[in-house]
Design an enzyme around this catalytic site. Structure first.
Site, PDB file in Angstrom:
ATOM      1  CE  LYS A  11      -3.985  -2.150   2.258  1.00  0.00           C
ATOM      2  NZ  LYS A  11      -5.077  -1.955   3.251  1.00  0.00           N
ATOM      3  CE1 TYR A  51      -9.458  -3.057  -0.025  1.00  0.00           C
ATOM      4  CE2 TYR A  51      -8.575  -1.186  -1.242  1.00  0.00           C
ATOM      5  CZ  TYR A  51      -8.387  -2.276  -0.406  1.00  0.00           C
ATOM      6  OH  TYR A  51      -7.121  -2.584   0.042  1.00  0.00           O
ATOM      7  CG  PHE A  59     -13.562   1.553   6.535  1.00  0.00           C
ATOM      8  CD1 PHE A  59     -13.078   0.950   5.381  1.00  0.00           C
ATOM      9  CD2 PHE A  59     -14.190   0.749   7.484  1.00  0.00           C
ATOM     10  CE1 PHE A  59     -13.213  -0.417   5.171  1.00  0.00           C
ATOM     11  CE2 PHE A  59     -14.336  -0.623   7.272  1.00  0.00           C
ATOM     12  CZ  PHE A  59     -13.843  -1.204   6.106  1.00  0.00           C
ATOM     13  NE  ARG A  87      -7.163 -14.104   5.986  1.00  0.00           N
ATOM     14  CZ  ARG A  87      -7.803 -12.947   6.003  1.00  0.00           C
ATOM     15  NH1 ARG A  87      -7.638 -12.089   5.009  1.00  0.00           N
ATOM     16  NH2 ARG A  87      -8.588 -12.625   6.990  1.00  0.00           N
ATOM     17  CB  THR A  93      -7.328  -5.736   9.612  1.00  0.00           C
ATOM     18  OG1 THR A  93      -7.754  -6.909   8.928  1.00  0.00           O
ATOM     19  CG2 THR A  93      -7.643  -4.514   8.779  1.00  0.00           C
ATOM     20  NE  ARG A 104      -2.512  -5.831   7.144  1.00  0.00           N
ATOM     21  CZ  ARG A 104      -3.543  -6.574   6.734  1.00  0.00           C
ATOM     22  NH1 ARG A 104      -3.963  -7.580   7.489  1.00  0.00           N
ATOM     23  NH2 ARG A 104      -4.144  -6.313   5.605  1.00  0.00           N
ATOM     24  CG  ASN A 114      -3.663  -2.360   6.682  1.00  0.00           C
ATOM     25  OD1 ASN A 114      -3.498  -1.983   5.526  1.00  0.00           O
ATOM     26  ND2 ASN A 114      -4.616  -3.204   7.023  1.00  0.00           N
ATOM     27  CG  HIS A 117      -5.638  -6.240  -0.012  1.00  0.00           C
ATOM     28  ND1 HIS A 117      -6.808  -6.319   0.697  1.00  0.00           N
ATOM     29  CD2 HIS A 117      -5.782  -7.091  -1.066  1.00  0.00           C
ATOM     30  CE1 HIS A 117      -7.627  -7.169   0.086  1.00  0.00           C
ATOM     31  NE2 HIS A 117      -7.024  -7.646  -0.992  1.00  0.00           N
ATOM     32  CD  GLU A 128      -8.946  -9.472  -3.404  1.00  0.00           C
ATOM     33  OE1 GLU A 128      -9.805  -9.083  -2.596  1.00  0.00           O
ATOM     34  OE2 GLU A 128      -7.764  -9.719  -3.078  1.00  0.00           O
TER      35      GLU A 128
HETATM   36  P1  CMP Z   1      -7.513  -4.515   3.450  1.00  0.00           P
HETATM   37  O1  CMP Z   1      -7.039  -5.899   3.671  1.00  0.00           O
HETATM   38  O2  CMP Z   1      -6.884  -3.743   2.337  1.00  0.00           O
HETATM   39  O3  CMP Z   1      -9.105  -4.538   3.209  1.00  0.00           O
HETATM   40  C1  CMP Z   1      -9.924  -3.403   3.467  1.00  0.00           C
HETATM   41  C2  CMP Z   1      -9.193  -2.331   4.186  1.00  0.00           C
HETATM   42  O4  CMP Z   1      -9.974  -1.347   4.803  1.00  0.00           O
HETATM   43  C3  CMP Z   1      -8.392  -2.929   5.312  1.00  0.00           C
HETATM   44  O5  CMP Z   1      -7.320  -3.682   4.783  1.00  0.00           O
HETATM   45  C4  CMP Z   1      -8.009  -1.689   6.102  1.00  0.00           C
HETATM   46  O6  CMP Z   1      -6.763  -1.135   5.722  1.00  0.00           O
HETATM   47  C5  CMP Z   1      -9.096  -0.682   5.709  1.00  0.00           C
HETATM   48  N1  CMP Z   1      -9.825  -0.156   6.847  1.00  0.00           N
HETATM   49  C6  CMP Z   1      -9.898   1.142   7.169  1.00  0.00           C
HETATM   50  N2  CMP Z   1     -10.643   1.292   8.273  1.00  0.00           N
HETATM   51  C7  CMP Z   1     -11.045   0.072   8.666  1.00  0.00           C
HETATM   52  C8  CMP Z   1     -11.836  -0.414   9.758  1.00  0.00           C
HETATM   53  N3  CMP Z   1     -12.361   0.410  10.653  1.00  0.00           N
HETATM   54  N4  CMP Z   1     -12.026  -1.740   9.839  1.00  0.00           N
HETATM   55  C9  CMP Z   1     -11.502  -2.588   8.916  1.00  0.00           C
HETATM   56  N5  CMP Z   1     -10.757  -2.183   7.864  1.00  0.00           N
HETATM   57  C10 CMP Z   1     -10.521  -0.867   7.756  1.00  0.00           C
END
Ligand code: CMP
Length: 140
Positions: A11, A51, A59, A87, A93, A104, A114, A117, A128
């Site tokens: 990212k 997304y 968010f 993962r 996350t 992370r 973070n 992805h 994806e």
């Molecule tokens: P990712 O695996 O890219 O998938 C969706 C993304 O939303 C997640 O990682 C986070 O970086 C982002 N995100 C931002 N805010 C939130 C939240 N409150 N809860 C979960 N994901 C969030």
């Protein structure tokens, strides 16, 4: 166990801090091969489409703005049980909840920034991967 492929994105918070190589080292040391990779700047339309599953979440707009704020590296990782393996390598996350030694925990700044992805299932991995790569782009 099956050889799988998963979609990974490094990212903008990580590319900005020049962490692409350090993150790729984590994948390779854990036995995942980077079988396709491209550094791109996502368009707003691409981010929103990628997304779309989160479009009802509070968010969503911030996430799409962040993902278009700088370069990302989209990549296909291949190896044993690649979806779950990635993962585990990424960690939770929210970096605050991620196990030490995960990407992370080491590099993530916030739940949004973070660093990486990764696909959450083999079914979503196929979707994806196809979002960014043609089969001919992937060299295993
Ligand atoms: P990712 O695996 O890219 O998938 C969706 C993304 O939303 C997640 O990682 C986070 O970086 C982002 N995100 C931002 N805010 C939130 C939240 N409150 N809860 C979960 N994901 C969030």
């Amino acid at each position: 166990m099956a050889i799988e492929r998963t979609l990974s994105i490094i990212k903008p918070d990580a590319t900005r801090r020049n962490l692409t190589g350090a993150i790729n080292q984590r994948f390779e040391e854990a036995g995942l091969a980077i079988v396709a990779q491209r550094r791109i700047r996502l368009t707003e339309a691409q981010a929103r489409a990628f997304y779309a599953v989160h479009s009802e979440r509070a968010f969503y707009d911030d996430l799409c703005a962040f993902m278009t704020s700088g370069p990302v590296v989209v990549q296909v990782l291949e190896g044993e049980n690649a979806v779950d393996a990635n993962r585990t390598i990424m960690g939770a996350t929210n970096p605050a909840n991620a196990d030490s030694g995960t990407i992370r925990a080491s590099f993530g700044e916030t739940v949004e920034a973070n660093s990486v992805h990764g696909s959450d299932s083999p079914e979503n991995a196929a979707i994806e991967i196809a979002f960014f790569f043609a089969e001919t782009d992937i060299v295993g």
